[in-house]
Design an enzyme around this catalytic site. Sequence first.
Site, PDB file in Angstrom:
ATOM      1  N   LYS A  53     -16.965   9.536  53.752  1.00 16.18           N
ATOM      2  CA  LYS A  53     -17.585   8.323  53.208  1.00 16.18           C
ATOM      3  C   LYS A  53     -17.186   7.100  54.049  1.00 16.18           C
ATOM      4  O   LYS A  53     -18.022   6.251  54.372  1.00 16.18           O
ATOM      5  CB  LYS A  53     -17.172   8.130  51.741  1.00 16.18           C
ATOM      6  CG  LYS A  53     -17.870   9.116  50.811  1.00 16.18           C
ATOM      7  CD  LYS A  53     -17.264   9.159  49.421  1.00 16.18           C
ATOM      8  CE  LYS A  53     -17.901  10.291  48.617  1.00 16.18           C
ATOM      9  NZ  LYS A  53     -17.250  10.559  47.338  1.00 16.18           N
ATOM     10  N   GLN A  97     -12.568   8.416  43.601  1.00 13.66           N
ATOM     11  CA  GLN A  97     -12.897   9.815  43.880  1.00 13.66           C
ATOM     12  C   GLN A  97     -12.445  10.698  42.711  1.00 13.66           C
ATOM     13  O   GLN A  97     -11.293  10.659  42.303  1.00 13.66           O
ATOM     14  CB  GLN A  97     -12.209  10.259  45.187  1.00 13.66           C
ATOM     15  CG  GLN A  97     -12.541  11.661  45.619  1.00 13.66           C
ATOM     16  CD  GLN A  97     -14.015  11.832  45.992  1.00 13.66           C
ATOM     17  OE1 GLN A  97     -14.592  11.009  46.693  1.00 13.66           O
ATOM     18  NE2 GLN A  97     -14.632  12.903  45.497  1.00 13.66           N
ATOM     19  N   ASP A 120     -21.365   4.305  42.517  1.00 12.82           N
ATOM     20  CA  ASP A 120     -21.483   5.720  42.147  1.00 12.82           C
ATOM     21  C   ASP A 120     -22.472   5.897  40.983  1.00 12.82           C
ATOM     22  O   ASP A 120     -22.935   6.997  40.708  1.00 12.82           O
ATOM     23  CB  ASP A 120     -20.106   6.222  41.680  1.00 12.82           C
ATOM     24  CG  ASP A 120     -19.620   7.407  42.495  1.00 12.82           C
ATOM     25  OD1 ASP A 120     -20.389   7.895  43.344  1.00 12.82           O
ATOM     26  OD2 ASP A 120     -18.470   7.830  42.272  1.00 12.82           O
TER      27      ASP A 120
END
Length: 295
Positions: A53, A97, A120
Amino acid sequence: MPAELIDGVAIAARVRARVAAEAAVLAPRGLVPGLTVVLVGDDPASAVYVASKEKACHEAGMRGETIRLPATTTEAELLAVIDRLNADPAVHGILVQMPVPRHIDAQAVIRRIDPAKDVDGFHPVNAGKVLIGDPDAFAPCTPAGVQVLLTESGIETAGKEAVILGRSTIVGKPMAALLMQAGRGADCTVTVCHSRTRDLASHTRRADILIAAIGKPEMVTAEMVKPGAVVIDVGINRVEDPTAKQGYRIVGDVRFEEVRAVASHITPVPGGVGPMTIAMLLANTVRAARLTLVR
Ligand code: NDP
C-alpha cells in the site's frame, strides 16, 4: 467460445494512472494526498499488504506512511494514535490494517476514525452512505473495485440479475448496496446468498452477474452458472499443491477453467479483483484529499 478475461491488472493500472494524474493536479495547490496505515503487531501477511500500500502511494505521487506499533499496544494507545491522525491535516486517509490483536476491539477502532478519512469505507457512517447512495460515501475498496471492473469492461448492469455469494461487511453487503443503487455500474436486481441459503445453485443459475465472495476454494462449478453470465471471483484461497514451489497455490471461489467455458466474462485469480483493492484505496485517498478543498 471461452469467456473473455477481465484483466484486473490492466484495469487497476488505469485507475492508478488516473489517481496519479489527479494527485499531480493537486500538487501545485500545495496538497499532497496522504495515506497513513497503522499496523499493530507483526503478522507477516499484514506486513506485506502494508508495504504494498505504501509503495503504491509513492508510485502515484502521494504520501504514504506506515505507523508500526507493537502487538502489546493497548486499545487506548491505538485510539490515541487515531485521534492524532484525525487531527493532522496532512493525513487524508487512515487505514488500520486488520486483523488487530485480540485484546483490541476492532469495531471501536473503526468507529474512532474520522469518516472523512475512512478510505477503507468500514466506518458505519460510510456504510450508511453507501446504502443510501450518497455520492460522498467512501465505499469499501474490494466491492468498489468489482464495480469498476464491470464498468471498465463495458458490461451493462442495468436491469441485470446480480447474485452475490457471501454477506460479509467488507465484501458481500456493500457489494449488494452498490449494485442496487440507481446509476452507472448499478441498477441491478440483487440477491445475496450465504451459508444458510437453500439450494444455492437455483439462485446462481439465475445470475446475469455472479459475484463469488465466500472463501471456499473452487466451490462454484459450471453447472451453477447460467450460460453467458459475467462471473466475478473475489475469493483468494490457498490450496496445497506439492508441485508448486511454496507447496501451495492460490485459487478463487470459482472453478476457473470449467466456468470459463460457459461464462461470457470472467475474472482470473490472481489478476482479477485482487489488484483493484489497492487501486481503489488510492482513489478513495485522493478523493478524500480533494474533498478537503471544498470543506
Ligand atoms: P467472510 O468469511 O467474512 O464471509 C464469507 C461469506 O460467505 C459469509 O457470508 C458466509 O455465510 C458465506 N459462505 C460461506 N460458505 C458458504 C457456502 N457454502 N455457501 C454459501 N455461502 C457461504 O469472507 P470475506 O467476505 O472477507 O471474503 C470472502 C473471500 O474473498 C475470501 O476468499 C477472501 O480471501 C476474499 N477477499 C478478497 C479480497 C480481494 O482483494 N480480492 C478482499 C477481501 C476478501 P455466513 O454469513 O452465513 O457465514
